[in-house]
Design an enzyme around this catalytic site. Structure first.
Site, PDB file in Angstrom:
ATOM      1  N   SER A   1       0.831  -1.198   0.000  1.00 14.10           N
ATOM      2  CA  SER A   1       0.000   0.000   0.000  1.00 14.10           C
ATOM      3  C   SER A   1       0.866   1.248   0.000  1.00 14.10           C
ATOM      4  O   SER A   1       1.947   1.267   0.599  1.00 14.10           O
ATOM      5  CB  SER A   1      -0.908   0.016   1.239  1.00 14.10           C
ATOM      6  OG  SER A   1      -1.634   1.218   1.317  1.00 14.10           O
TER       7      SER A   1
ATOM      8  N   TYR B   1      -1.325   0.109  10.487  1.00 12.11           N
ATOM      9  CA  TYR B   1      -1.439  -0.450   9.138  1.00 12.11           C
ATOM     10  C   TYR B   1      -0.223  -0.078   8.304  1.00 12.11           C
ATOM     11  O   TYR B   1       0.322  -0.913   7.572  1.00 12.11           O
ATOM     12  CB  TYR B   1      -2.718   0.073   8.481  1.00 12.11           C
ATOM     13  CG  TYR B   1      -2.896  -0.337   7.037  1.00 12.11           C
ATOM     14  CD1 TYR B   1      -3.153  -1.663   6.691  1.00 12.11           C
ATOM     15  CD2 TYR B   1      -2.830   0.609   6.014  1.00 12.11           C
ATOM     16  CE1 TYR B   1      -3.330  -2.029   5.373  1.00 12.11           C
ATOM     17  CE2 TYR B   1      -3.009   0.247   4.691  1.00 12.11           C
ATOM     18  CZ  TYR B   1      -3.257  -1.078   4.366  1.00 12.11           C
ATOM     19  OH  TYR B   1      -3.426  -1.441   3.056  1.00 12.11           O
TER      20      TYR B   1
END
Length: 265
Positions: A145, A156
């Site tokens: 990501s 995250y």
């Protein structure tokens, strides 16, 4: 989406295949001739595999919790038992569970984010490697990501940063053993509402007013830092993933490929 038969008779595992990028990835691979193993914690993959099989494709569904090594091992064993080999692994499990400033994360939330977005990649890669090394051939593509530089999702970001580091180190380790390893760092993606929410409290529209505000901040930040000024489509995320796994990328390994409309992460 398919332009050529790049994956004819290849045995491909797609994790997180119940919806979103994983589902479209599995369908696209079948269109290009692959035999797919669709793995997810959600039984929705059973319906996907049945639909593919009804359409004359070859698909095997495996419902397992890939946050555990035992689940990853079961997927690899099922693929070998059904097809005799594993050519490609797409590590697609992951995704932000909570979005909030870091000081508002509970310790369990932090642990849950790491378990969701780092460990499935570690476990599944470990599970398939013995077979790939025996074949002296294989490709591992990790879905990372651009949110390694983001707001309101530090755990995250840490998990996906770990995926990127693992990609580089594992590729370096395996470079002369026939196995390529790449990451595709996807950006904000327009997708249908999730049928299985990542957050146990529901999809963003189900959250508290404060949580929705924090979520909107990451949406705004994503578009503000993206050169193209928009989210990408599912197709725009899947196409680079297919390329990375194909022989067209045979001289690429150890790279983290940003697909974020200009945001490099």
């Amino acid at each position: 989406m398919a332009q050529k038969d790049r994956f004819t008779d290849k045995v491909v595992i797609v994790t997180g295949a119940a919806q979103g990028i994983g589902e479209l990835l599995a369908r696209s691979l079948v269109e290009e001739g692959a035999k797919v193993v669709v793995a997810d914690k959600s039984p929705l993959v059973n319906d996907l595999a049945q639909e593919i099989s009804d359409g004359d494709g070859q698909a095997l569904a495996v419902v397992q919790d890939l946050e555990l090594f035992e689940g990853a091992q079961a997927v690899a064993e099922a693929a070998i038992a059904e097809y005799g080999r594993i050519d490609i692994l797409f590590n697609n499990v992951g995704g932000t569970i909570w979005t909030r400033p870091y000081e508002h994360y509970e310790p369990q939330h932090i642990e849950d984010e790491i378990n969701r977005s780092l460990f499935p990649t570690l476990w599944c890669s470990r599970a398939v490697l013995p077979q790939m090394l025996e074949q002296e051939a294989g490709v591992i593509v990790n879905v990372s990501s651009i949110a390694t530089r983001s707001i309101n999702r530090v755990p995250y970001a840490a998990a996906k940063g770990g995926v990127n580091a693992m990609t580089k180190s594992l590729a370096f380790e395996l470079g002369d053993r026939g196995v390529r390893v790449l990451s595709v760092a996807v950006g904000g993606t327009e997708a249908p509402p999730r049928r299985v929410p990542r957050n146990p409290e529901g999809n963003p529209s189900d959250l508290s007013e404060q949580d929705q505000k924090w979520y909107q901040e990451i949406v705004d930040q994503t578009t503000d830092t993206t050169t193209l000024g928009r989210y990408g489509t599912l197709e725009e995320m899947v196409a680079p993933l297919l390329f990375a796994a194909s022989d067209e990328a045979s001289y690429m390994t150890g790279s983290v490929i940003p697909v974020g409309g200009g945001d490099q992460g």
